[in-house]
Design a protein around this motif. Structure first.
Motif, mmCIF file in Angstrom:
data_model
loop_
_atom_site.group_PDB
_atom_site.id
_atom_site.type_symbol
_atom_site.label_atom_id
_atom_site.label_comp_id
_atom_site.label_asym_id
_atom_site.label_seq_id
_atom_site.Cartn_x
_atom_site.Cartn_y
_atom_site.Cartn_z
ATOM 1 N N ALA A 85 13.479 27.100 -12.411
ATOM 2 C CA ALA A 85 14.219 26.210 -11.511
ATOM 3 C C ALA A 85 13.398 25.865 -10.266
ATOM 4 C CB ALA A 85 15.540 26.850 -11.107
ATOM 5 N N ALA A 86 12.487 26.757 -9.870
ATOM 6 C CA ALA A 86 11.642 26.526 -8.700
ATOM 7 C C ALA A 86 10.427 25.663 -9.039
ATOM 8 C CB ALA A 86 11.191 27.857 -8.111
ATOM 9 N N GLY A 87 10.289 25.285 -10.317
ATOM 10 C CA GLY A 87 9.193 24.399 -10.706
ATOM 11 C C GLY A 87 7.996 25.074 -11.343
ATOM 12 N N PHE A 88 8.071 26.382 -11.552
ATOM 13 C CA PHE A 88 6.971 27.073 -12.223
ATOM 14 C C PHE A 88 7.078 26.864 -13.729
ATOM 15 C CE2 PHE A 88 7.472 29.514 -8.268
ATOM 16 C CZ PHE A 88 6.172 29.419 -7.783
ATOM 17 N N THR A 89 5.941 26.958 -14.409
ATOM 18 C CA THR A 89 5.911 26.744 -15.850
ATOM 19 C C THR A 89 5.456 28.017 -16.560
ATOM 20 O OG1 THR A 89 3.624 25.958 -15.811
ATOM 21 C CG2 THR A 89 5.349 24.295 -15.567
ATOM 22 N N LYS A 90 5.759 28.068 -17.833
ATOM 23 C CA LYS A 90 5.324 29.160 -18.711
ATOM 24 C C LYS A 90 5.568 30.553 -18.123
ATOM 25 C CE LYS A 90 1.740 26.318 -20.814
ATOM 26 N NZ LYS A 90 0.312 26.148 -21.048
ATOM 27 N N VAL A 122 3.425 33.237 -13.924
ATOM 28 C CA VAL A 122 3.887 31.860 -14.103
ATOM 29 C C VAL A 122 2.719 30.908 -13.895
ATOM 30 C CG1 VAL A 122 6.244 32.343 -13.346
ATOM 31 C CG2 VAL A 122 4.555 31.621 -11.677
ATOM 32 N N GLY A 123 2.889 29.674 -14.383
ATOM 33 C CA GLY A 123 1.925 28.621 -14.134
ATOM 34 C C GLY A 123 2.485 27.667 -13.099
ATOM 35 N N ILE A 124 1.613 26.860 -12.555
ATOM 36 C CA ILE A 124 2.027 25.821 -11.609
ATOM 37 C C ILE A 124 1.788 24.478 -12.273
ATOM 38 C CG2 ILE A 124 1.653 24.810 -9.339
ATOM 39 C CD1 ILE A 124 0.631 27.539 -8.430
ATOM 40 N N SER A 125 2.797 23.662 -12.358
ATOM 41 C CA SER A 125 2.718 22.380 -13.033
ATOM 42 C C SER A 125 1.555 21.545 -12.501
ATOM 43 C CB SER A 125 4.032 21.609 -12.834
ATOM 44 O OG SER A 125 3.997 20.416 -13.571
ATOM 45 N N ARG A 175 15.792 37.507 -17.833
ATOM 46 C CA ARG A 175 16.308 36.157 -18.059
ATOM 47 C C ARG A 175 16.638 35.466 -16.729
ATOM 48 N NH1 ARG A 175 20.684 34.604 -22.537
ATOM 49 N NH2 ARG A 175 19.001 35.521 -23.710
ATOM 50 N N GLN A 176 17.260 36.208 -15.789
ATOM 51 C CA GLN A 176 17.585 35.628 -14.488
ATOM 52 C C GLN A 176 16.316 35.253 -13.719
ATOM 53 O OE1 GLN A 176 19.920 39.034 -13.166
ATOM 54 N NE2 GLN A 176 21.669 37.675 -12.803
ATOM 55 N N LEU A 177 15.357 36.175 -13.677
ATOM 56 C CA LEU A 177 14.125 35.928 -12.939
ATOM 57 C C LEU A 177 13.349 34.756 -13.534
ATOM 58 C CD1 LEU A 177 12.426 36.860 -10.590
ATOM 59 C CD2 LEU A 177 11.322 38.502 -12.097
ATOM 60 N N THR A 178 13.289 34.694 -14.855
ATOM 61 C CA THR A 178 12.625 33.584 -15.530
ATOM 62 C C THR A 178 13.330 32.265 -15.209
ATOM 63 O OG1 THR A 178 11.868 35.019 -17.317
ATOM 64 C CG2 THR A 178 11.959 32.679 -17.800
ATOM 65 N N GLY A 179 14.665 32.278 -15.203
ATOM 66 C CA GLY A 179 15.434 31.084 -14.859
ATOM 67 C C GLY A 179 15.171 30.623 -13.433
#
Length: 67
Positions: A36-41, A59-62, A28-32
């Motif tokens: 917060a850094a702008g990564f998606t999914k 992760v995805g990049i917006s 949960r922390q790592l996903t958060g």
């Protein structure tokens, strides 16, 4: 701590001790942090899925990559 010592054969050797502190992040922390850094999914993958001992986070990049 550093110290030079004389060995049994007359040679000298150094002893050095280094310490560090580390801790594990929850998924949960790592996903958060990733969100917060702008990564998606952000998606966590387990050992059973990847074969890696440690969990893997993808992760995805917006605005980038396939739809």
């Amino acid at each position: 701590m550093t110290g030079a010592s004389k060995g049994t054969e007359g040679e000298y050797w150094d002893v050095r001790v280094r310490r560090t502190t580390y801790w594990a992040l929850t998924q949960r922390q790592l996903t958060g942090f990733a969100t917060a850094a702008g990564f998606t999914k952000p998606t966590g993958h387990t050992l059973e899925e990847t074969g890696f001992f440690q969990p893997v986070l993808t992760v995805g990049i917006s605005g980038k990559g396939p739809p």
